[in-house]
Design a protein around this motif. Structure first.
Motif, PDB file in Angstrom:
ATOM      1  N   PHE A  98      44.814 -34.686   4.668  1.00 13.09           N
ATOM      2  CA  PHE A  98      45.416 -34.253   3.393  1.00 13.09           C
ATOM      3  C   PHE A  98      44.357 -33.669   2.452  1.00 13.09           C
ATOM      4  CE2 PHE A  98      49.194 -37.043   4.316  1.00 13.09           C
ATOM      5  CZ  PHE A  98      50.085 -35.990   4.360  1.00 13.09           C
ATOM      6  N   THR A  99      43.167 -34.268   2.474  1.00 14.89           N
ATOM      7  CA  THR A  99      42.101 -33.761   1.598  1.00 14.89           C
ATOM      8  C   THR A  99      41.730 -32.339   2.011  1.00 14.89           C
ATOM      9  OG1 THR A  99      41.310 -36.039   1.505  1.00 14.89           O
ATOM     10  CG2 THR A  99      39.841 -34.346   0.624  1.00 14.89           C
ATOM     11  N   ALA A 100      41.531 -32.127   3.316  1.00 15.48           N
ATOM     12  CA  ALA A 100      41.159 -30.795   3.802  1.00 15.48           C
ATOM     13  C   ALA A 100      42.280 -29.793   3.495  1.00 15.48           C
ATOM     14  CB  ALA A 100      40.886 -30.852   5.296  1.00 15.48           C
ATOM     15  N   ALA A 101      43.529 -30.232   3.699  1.00 15.00           N
ATOM     16  CA  ALA A 101      44.665 -29.339   3.451  1.00 15.00           C
ATOM     17  C   ALA A 101      44.728 -28.957   1.979  1.00 15.00           C
ATOM     18  CB  ALA A 101      45.960 -30.014   3.872  1.00 15.00           C
ATOM     19  N   LEU A 102      44.387 -29.911   1.111  1.00 18.54           N
ATOM     20  CA  LEU A 102      44.422 -29.638  -0.325  1.00 18.54           C
ATOM     21  C   LEU A 102      43.352 -28.610  -0.701  1.00 18.54           C
ATOM     22  CD1 LEU A 102      45.454 -30.225  -3.176  1.00 18.54           C
ATOM     23  CD2 LEU A 102      43.866 -32.155  -3.277  1.00 18.54           C
ATOM     24  N   ASN A 129      42.131 -47.010  10.793  1.00 18.50           N
ATOM     25  CA  ASN A 129      41.479 -45.731  11.102  1.00 18.50           C
ATOM     26  C   ASN A 129      42.472 -44.582  10.978  1.00 18.50           C
ATOM     27  OD1 ASN A 129      39.079 -46.967  11.555  1.00 18.50           O
ATOM     28  ND2 ASN A 129      39.302 -47.063  13.785  1.00 18.50           N
ATOM     29  N   ALA A 130      43.690 -44.812  11.461  1.00 19.88           N
ATOM     30  CA  ALA A 130      44.710 -43.762  11.373  1.00 19.88           C
ATOM     31  C   ALA A 130      44.949 -43.386   9.907  1.00 19.88           C
ATOM     32  CB  ALA A 130      46.001 -44.223  12.023  1.00 19.88           C
ATOM     33  N   LEU A 131      44.984 -44.393   9.025  1.00 15.28           N
ATOM     34  CA  LEU A 131      45.209 -44.110   7.596  1.00 15.28           C
ATOM     35  C   LEU A 131      44.069 -43.256   7.036  1.00 15.28           C
ATOM     36  CD1 LEU A 131      46.505 -47.613   6.429  1.00 15.28           C
ATOM     37  CD2 LEU A 131      47.837 -45.495   6.498  1.00 15.28           C
ATOM     38  N   TRP A 132      42.836 -43.578   7.425  1.00 16.60           N
ATOM     39  CA  TRP A 132      41.686 -42.781   6.944  1.00 16.60           C
ATOM     40  C   TRP A 132      41.746 -41.357   7.485  1.00 16.60           C
ATOM     41  CZ3 TRP A 132      39.444 -43.978   2.770  1.00 16.60           C
ATOM     42  CH2 TRP A 132      39.139 -45.308   2.436  1.00 16.60           C
ATOM     43  N   ILE A 133      42.159 -41.211   8.748  1.00 19.06           N
ATOM     44  CA  ILE A 133      42.218 -39.859   9.333  1.00 19.06           C
ATOM     45  C   ILE A 133      43.269 -39.016   8.595  1.00 19.06           C
ATOM     46  CG2 ILE A 133      42.875 -38.563  11.429  1.00 19.06           C
ATOM     47  CD1 ILE A 133      41.576 -40.898  13.045  1.00 19.06           C
ATOM     48  N   VAL A 134      44.429 -39.622   8.336  1.00 20.58           N
ATOM     49  CA  VAL A 134      45.480 -38.868   7.631  1.00 20.58           C
ATOM     50  C   VAL A 134      45.002 -38.521   6.214  1.00 20.58           C
ATOM     51  CG1 VAL A 134      47.873 -38.882   6.843  1.00 20.58           C
ATOM     52  CG2 VAL A 134      47.292 -39.917   9.032  1.00 20.58           C
ATOM     53  N   PHE A 135      44.290 -39.448   5.592  1.00 27.16           N
ATOM     54  CA  PHE A 135      43.724 -39.162   4.263  1.00 27.16           C
ATOM     55  C   PHE A 135      42.812 -37.929   4.346  1.00 27.16           C
ATOM     56  CE2 PHE A 135      39.696 -39.715   1.901  1.00 27.16           C
ATOM     57  CZ  PHE A 135      40.163 -39.426   0.624  1.00 27.16           C
ATOM     58  N   HIS A 190      52.342 -22.649  -4.650  1.00 29.52           N
ATOM     59  CA  HIS A 190      50.980 -23.185  -4.523  1.00 29.52           C
ATOM     60  C   HIS A 190      50.838 -24.434  -5.389  1.00 29.52           C
ATOM     61  CE1 HIS A 190      50.621 -19.029  -3.223  1.00 29.52           C
ATOM     62  NE2 HIS A 190      49.475 -19.333  -2.636  1.00 29.52           N
ATOM     63  N   GLY A 191      51.357 -24.342  -6.609  1.00 29.34           N
ATOM     64  CA  GLY A 191      51.259 -25.476  -7.540  1.00 29.34           C
ATOM     65  C   GLY A 191      52.003 -26.690  -7.008  1.00 29.34           C
ATOM     66  N   ILE A 192      53.237 -26.452  -6.557  1.00 27.77           N
ATOM     67  CA  ILE A 192      54.040 -27.578  -6.038  1.00 27.77           C
ATOM     68  C   ILE A 192      53.333 -28.197  -4.827  1.00 27.77           C
ATOM     69  CG2 ILE A 192      56.236 -28.236  -4.968  1.00 27.77           C
ATOM     70  CD1 ILE A 192      57.598 -26.012  -6.553  1.00 27.77           C
ATOM     71  N   SER A 193      52.835 -27.338  -3.937  1.00 26.19           N
ATOM     72  CA  SER A 193      52.186 -27.844  -2.715  1.00 26.19           C
ATOM     73  C   SER A 193      50.919 -28.619  -3.037  1.00 26.19           C
ATOM     74  CB  SER A 193      51.833 -26.685  -1.786  1.00 26.19           C
ATOM     75  OG  SER A 193      52.974 -25.901  -1.565  1.00 26.19           O
ATOM     76  N   ALA A 194      50.149 -28.126  -3.997  1.00 25.46           N
ATOM     77  CA  ALA A 194      48.904 -28.821  -4.361  1.00 25.46           C
ATOM     78  C   ALA A 194      49.234 -30.223  -4.879  1.00 25.46           C
ATOM     79  CB  ALA A 194      48.147 -28.024  -5.411  1.00 25.46           C
ATOM     80  N   LEU A 195      50.336 -30.295  -5.641  1.00 26.38           N
ATOM     81  CA  LEU A 195      50.750 -31.593  -6.190  1.00 26.38           C
ATOM     82  C   LEU A 195      51.163 -32.542  -5.054  1.00 26.38           C
ATOM     83  CD1 LEU A 195      50.897 -32.483  -9.078  1.00 26.38           C
ATOM     84  CD2 LEU A 195      53.273 -31.708  -9.196  1.00 26.38           C
TER      85      LEU A 195
END
Ligand code: RET
Length: 332
Positions: free
Chosen positions: A76-80, A67-73, A98-103
């Motif tokens: 990261f998706t929301a942050a992206l 569950n922790a792995l799914w939450i972190v996923f 922005h480009g580096i961070s998106a990557l």
């Protein structure tokens, strides 16, 4: 047949009593074909010998870890998504960070998706220091996928830092290559077969050399990086100092988690997943948002992208000057 059945070897493997045994019955000397006097059923009592045989124990993640792995996923998706929105709202030549961070966030998102889906993980033999350790072989789950993530994301995070400071390309490359060595050494250390003492020593050997690489990376950033940043505008210099100190403190926690988890097996796999998850979110999402919100573009610096990189030619032909020497620059 019934007679032979008495000599069948028996093997008992028990997990709970701390002393597992395999019992093998051996035929009496001189053969068993002749009936002997004295024995209850006409032959000598069977001499038996007891050989210890090892039991395997698997140390792995449970629902909590998954569950922790799914939450972190999901984080990261929301942050992206947030970074993509910020990117669209920023002038093209100011989009380096922005480009580096998106990557970075995309790689982390994929890596957490893979780990949550049960990929990128292996069982690695580790030393059992407990009583009767040699009879209880331990195998610990090792999420090596995170090292593949770090192999790409840590150089990118460092690239942001060195670009912010305006560090020379040569020094930036030295920092990045040393960091790559750090991650590869850590990966080898985490995968090495550490069942016996020498394997365990090898693991700590890799850990030590990786830590030396870590110290070199931060040594360069705190000396050469700070010096380069001192030539930048006040804002940039302040942001570099803040990010360098903050990032160093977060990164310094990784070897501690390694030592307690993969190294000494003091924390279980779930705790390790949660610890690395929290660190990864701060080191990537926290870093990204502090950088993108606090960095001001009013000064032209190494982060300003050149026109040829960001602007598509407006005219006709690949370079915007028309083709085959034609005079016109636009297609009509
Ligand atoms: C290892 C083990 C060996 C010793 C050292 C390590 C350092 C790891 C670091 C990882 C940083 C990861 C980040 C990821 C994502 O954003 C390899 C654990 C020193 C510093 C920042």
């Amino acid at each position: 047949m019934e007679y032979l059945a008495q000599f069948k070897p028996t093997s008992t493997i028990s997990v709970h009593p701390p002393n597992p045994t395999s019992t093998i019955s051996i035929s009496p000397p001189g053969g068993t074909h002749k009936p002997h006097h004295g024995g209850q059923d006409g032959h000598l009592p069977l001499p038996t010998d007891t050989f210890p045989s090892a039991v395997s124990h698997y140390i792995h993640a449970t629902h909590t870890g998954h569950n922790a792995l799914w939450i972190v996923f999901a984080i990261f998706t929301a942050a992206l998504v947030g970074v993509v929105i910020l990117t669209i709202r920023t002038e093209k030549r100011n989009r380096l960070f922005h480009g580096i961070s998106a990557l970075v966030l995309t790689i982390a998102m994929i890596s957490y998706f893979a780990m949550a889906a049960g990929l990128g993980v292996s069982y690695v033999p580790i030393h059992n220091h407990g009583p009767q350790g040699s009879l209880h072989h331990l195998f610990r789950q090792e999420y090596w996928a995170r090292y593949v993530d770090w192999l790409f994301t840590t150089p990118l995070l460092l690239l942001s830092l060195t670009s912010l400071a305006g560090l020379s390309p040569a020094t930036s490359l030295a920092v990045i290559l040393t960091d790559v060595a750090m991650v590869i050494l850590g990966l080898l250390g985490s995968l090495v077969d550490a069942r016996w003492k020498h394997g365990e020593a090898t693991r700590w050997g890799f850990f030590t050399v990786s830590t030396v690489a870590f110290l070199i990376v931060w040594g360069i950033l705190f000396t050469g990086g700070m010096k380069a940043a001192s030539y930048r505008a006040k804002n940039t210099k302040g942001l570099f100092t803040l990010l360098t100190i903050g990032t160093f403190l977060i990164w310094a926690a990784y070897p501690i988690v390694f030592a307690l988890g993969e190294g000494a097996n003091k924390i279980n796999v779930n705790t390790e997943i949660i610890a690395y998850g929290v660190l990864d979110v701060i080191a990537k999402v926290g870093f990204t948002y502090v950088l993108l919100f606090l960095h001001t573009h009013d000064e032209t610096g190494p982060w300003t992208l050149p026109e040829w990189w960001v602007a598509s030619p407006q005219g006709y032909g690949p370079d915007g000057r028309g083709v085959y020497g034609s005079v016109g620059t636009t297609r009509d």
